[in-house]
Design a protein around this motif. Structure first.
Motif, PDB file in Angstrom:
ATOM      1  N   ALA A  48      -3.432   6.307  -4.971  1.00  0.00           N
ATOM      2  CA  ALA A  48      -3.733   5.330  -3.927  1.00  0.00           C
ATOM      3  C   ALA A  48      -2.894   4.095  -4.251  1.00  0.00           C
ATOM      4  CB  ALA A  48      -5.214   4.987  -3.908  1.00  0.00           C
ATOM      5  N   VAL A  99      -7.001   5.118 -13.320  1.00  0.00           N
ATOM      6  CA  VAL A  99      -8.344   4.696 -12.914  1.00  0.00           C
ATOM      7  C   VAL A  99      -9.370   4.950 -14.016  1.00  0.00           C
ATOM      8  CG1 VAL A  99     -10.197   5.047 -11.233  1.00  0.00           C
ATOM      9  CG2 VAL A  99      -7.806   5.054 -10.474  1.00  0.00           C
ATOM     10  N   GLY A 135      -2.803  -0.392  -3.680  1.00  0.00           N
ATOM     11  CA  GLY A 135      -3.632  -1.541  -3.353  1.00  0.00           C
ATOM     12  C   GLY A 135      -2.824  -2.814  -3.226  1.00  0.00           C
ATOM     13  N   TYR A 149      -9.479   8.951  -6.534  1.00  0.00           N
ATOM     14  CA  TYR A 149      -8.066   8.830  -6.876  1.00  0.00           C
ATOM     15  C   TYR A 149      -7.934   8.614  -8.378  1.00  0.00           C
ATOM     16  CZ  TYR A 149      -7.027   8.615  -1.946  1.00  0.00           C
ATOM     17  OH  TYR A 149      -6.911   8.928  -0.616  1.00  0.00           O
ATOM     18  N   LYS A 194      -3.556   6.874   0.483  1.00  0.00           N
ATOM     19  CA  LYS A 194      -4.469   5.806   0.912  1.00  0.00           C
ATOM     20  C   LYS A 194      -3.978   4.455   0.401  1.00  0.00           C
ATOM     21  CE  LYS A 194      -7.829   6.054   2.817  1.00  0.00           C
ATOM     22  NZ  LYS A 194      -9.247   6.190   2.576  1.00  0.00           N
ATOM     23  N   GLU A 220     -13.259   7.168  -4.153  1.00  0.00           N
ATOM     24  CA  GLU A 220     -12.597   8.215  -3.370  1.00  0.00           C
ATOM     25  C   GLU A 220     -11.843   9.207  -4.247  1.00  0.00           C
ATOM     26  OE1 GLU A 220     -10.756   7.193   0.296  1.00  0.00           O
ATOM     27  OE2 GLU A 220     -11.794   5.262   0.437  1.00  0.00           O
ATOM     28  N   CYS A 244     -12.793   0.923  -5.181  1.00  0.00           N
ATOM     29  CA  CYS A 244     -12.607   1.721  -3.956  1.00  0.00           C
ATOM     30  C   CYS A 244     -11.874   3.023  -4.264  1.00  0.00           C
ATOM     31  CB  CYS A 244     -11.822   0.919  -2.923  1.00  0.00           C
ATOM     32  SG  CYS A 244     -12.720  -0.468  -2.196  1.00  0.00           S
ATOM     33  N   ALA A 245     -10.823   2.944  -5.067  1.00  0.00           N
ATOM     34  CA  ALA A 245     -10.052   4.140  -5.416  1.00  0.00           C
ATOM     35  C   ALA A 245     -10.897   5.122  -6.227  1.00  0.00           C
ATOM     36  CB  ALA A 245      -8.809   3.739  -6.204  1.00  0.00           C
ATOM     37  N   GLU A 246     -11.683   4.592  -7.137  1.00  0.00           N
ATOM     38  CA  GLU A 246     -12.545   5.435  -7.971  1.00  0.00           C
ATOM     39  C   GLU A 246     -13.568   6.186  -7.116  1.00  0.00           C
ATOM     40  OE1 GLU A 246     -14.716   4.608 -12.182  1.00  0.00           O
ATOM     41  OE2 GLU A 246     -15.410   3.387 -10.499  1.00  0.00           O
ATOM     42  N   ILE A 305      -5.358   0.546   0.018  1.00  0.00           N
ATOM     43  CA  ILE A 305      -6.548  -0.311   0.019  1.00  0.00           C
ATOM     44  C   ILE A 305      -6.078  -1.761   0.039  1.00  0.00           C
ATOM     45  CG2 ILE A 305      -8.636  -0.977  -1.249  1.00  0.00           C
ATOM     46  CD1 ILE A 305      -8.206   1.894  -2.689  1.00  0.00           C
ATOM     47  N   VAL A 314      -3.648   4.214  -9.271  1.00  0.00           N
ATOM     48  CA  VAL A 314      -3.517   3.204  -8.224  1.00  0.00           C
ATOM     49  C   VAL A 314      -2.268   2.366  -8.481  1.00  0.00           C
ATOM     50  CG1 VAL A 314      -4.527   1.182  -7.120  1.00  0.00           C
ATOM     51  CG2 VAL A 314      -6.001   3.050  -7.861  1.00  0.00           C
ATOM     52  N   THR A 330      -0.584  -0.965  -7.738  1.00  0.00           N
ATOM     53  CA  THR A 330      -0.931  -2.308  -7.257  1.00  0.00           C
ATOM     54  C   THR A 330       0.344  -3.053  -6.888  1.00  0.00           C
ATOM     55  OG1 THR A 330      -1.007  -3.024  -9.571  1.00  0.00           O
ATOM     56  CG2 THR A 330      -3.096  -2.528  -8.507  1.00  0.00           C
TER      57      THR A 330
END
Length: 330
Positions: A24, A170, A26, A103, A50, A101, A97-99, A52, A106, A108
């Motif tokens: 994901a 994550v 972010g 993922y 995704k 779902e 949020c990633a956790e 975020i 992430v 950043t």
């Protein structure tokens, strides 16, 4: 390949949102340049499953939210904070949020960093390596001519990287208890990197993957003056001299948090070596920090008294926070 997942695209294109389900991305949004912000979103959406976005209390929040909602909600998740919660807390929101779902990694991104189109492809080669907390590119600010790339081939294990374009594990983020939300802004990445290293995890830099990233608002001085300071910097092997080759916009709030946070972190990690001094300011203690950061900030500032007051308040609050802080133990 689809670069944007908007509500106007057809169903066939919407299916293209499923790029790489291990990743994901972010972004923390706070008063962004709108054009650059959209370019940033498009550049990463073509690579991940995704995105975020934490809207962190921008002045034009309604306009930014409208832009974000023009993208398909299956591709972009929006979280709106009613006020600026600081970068560290917003990064933790992204990770939570990633956790949720499921993922595993992430990426950043700063709101104005447009990532290379092969970023995820290159990161995916190293996600199975043991004990890797962060994978990152090499960062280059082309405006700062005195800075040169260290390596351009292979990978290196390093001690510190910035959060922009870094890919964070994550599970390890959870293991080390996340980003330190007491910092609000400045030295957030220093603290996190210090912590993951103390836990025994690795930071891998892909030397051949280069992100052009601009640190701060700066303006080059005239060509002759800039070249003189750059040459002197290289002759004496002192990067701080190279900083005299440009003019820098100094923000009192940033000076406040830098002074506050450097005192807090060096108390927190007192038993594990210094934090921030060497990698950011090329000094070895708080006295050197005053000479290398505080004094130049005051001299460069348009509103010198405001910056002086911000520095004094930051030092005072940092000492107060440090007194209340227990020395960190793993």
């Amino acid at each position: 390949m689809l670069k944007r997942c908007s509500k106007e695209v057809d169903k066939e294109n919407i299916l293209m949102c499923n790029k790489n389900k291990a990743f994901a991305a972010g972004i923390v949004s706070y008063n962004p340049d709108i054009k650059r912000f959209k370019e940033n979103i498009d550049s990463i959406l073509s690579q991940v499953d995704k995105l975020i976005i934490i809207e962190n209390g921008s002045r034009e929040s309604d306009q930014i939210i409208k832009i974000i909602k023009s993208y398909d909600e299956n591709c972009v998740k929006l979280v709106v904070n009613s006020k600026n919660m600081g970068i560290a807390r917003a990064l933790n929101q992204i990770m939570v949020c990633a956790e949720k779902e499921n993922y595993k990694w992430v990426i950043t991104l700063d709101q104005d960093s447009v990532c290379p189109e092969n970023l995820v492809k290159e990161y995916s080669k190293y996600i199975e390596e043991d004990n890797v907390a962060i994978i990152c590119p090499q960062i280059q600010d082309r405006r700062r001519k005195y800075l040169e790339l260290e390596e351009t081939e292979g990978i290196s294990e390093i001690d510190m990287c910035i959060t922009s374009a870094s890919c964070t594990n994550v599970k390890i983020w959870r293991d080390v208890k996340g980003f330190d939300s007491k910092l609000f802004i400045d030295l957030v990445d220093n603290e996190y990197c210090k912590k993951v290293r103390l836990y025994g995890y690795k930071i891998l830099r892909l030397n051949y993957l280069i992100l052009n990233h601009e640190f701060g608002d700066i303006e080059p001085k005239n060509t002759w003056t800039a070249k003189m300071f750059i040459k002197l910097s290289k002759m004496l092997h002192k990067e701080n001299i190279g900083k005299l080759s440009y003019k820098k916009k100094v923000y009192p709030l940033r000076v406040y948090y830098t002074c506050r946070n450097v005192l807090y972190l060096n108390k927190k990690y007192k038993n594990y070596g210094i934090v921030g001094y060497e990698e950011n300011y090329h000094c070895h203690n708080f006295g050197g920090f005053i000479i290398c950061f505080v004094l130049p900030s005051i001299l460069r500032a348009d509103k010198k008294m405001e910056v002086l007051r911000a520095a004094m308040k930051g030092i005072r609050d940092g000492r107060g926070l440090a007194r209340k802080t227990e020395v960190w133990v793993k």
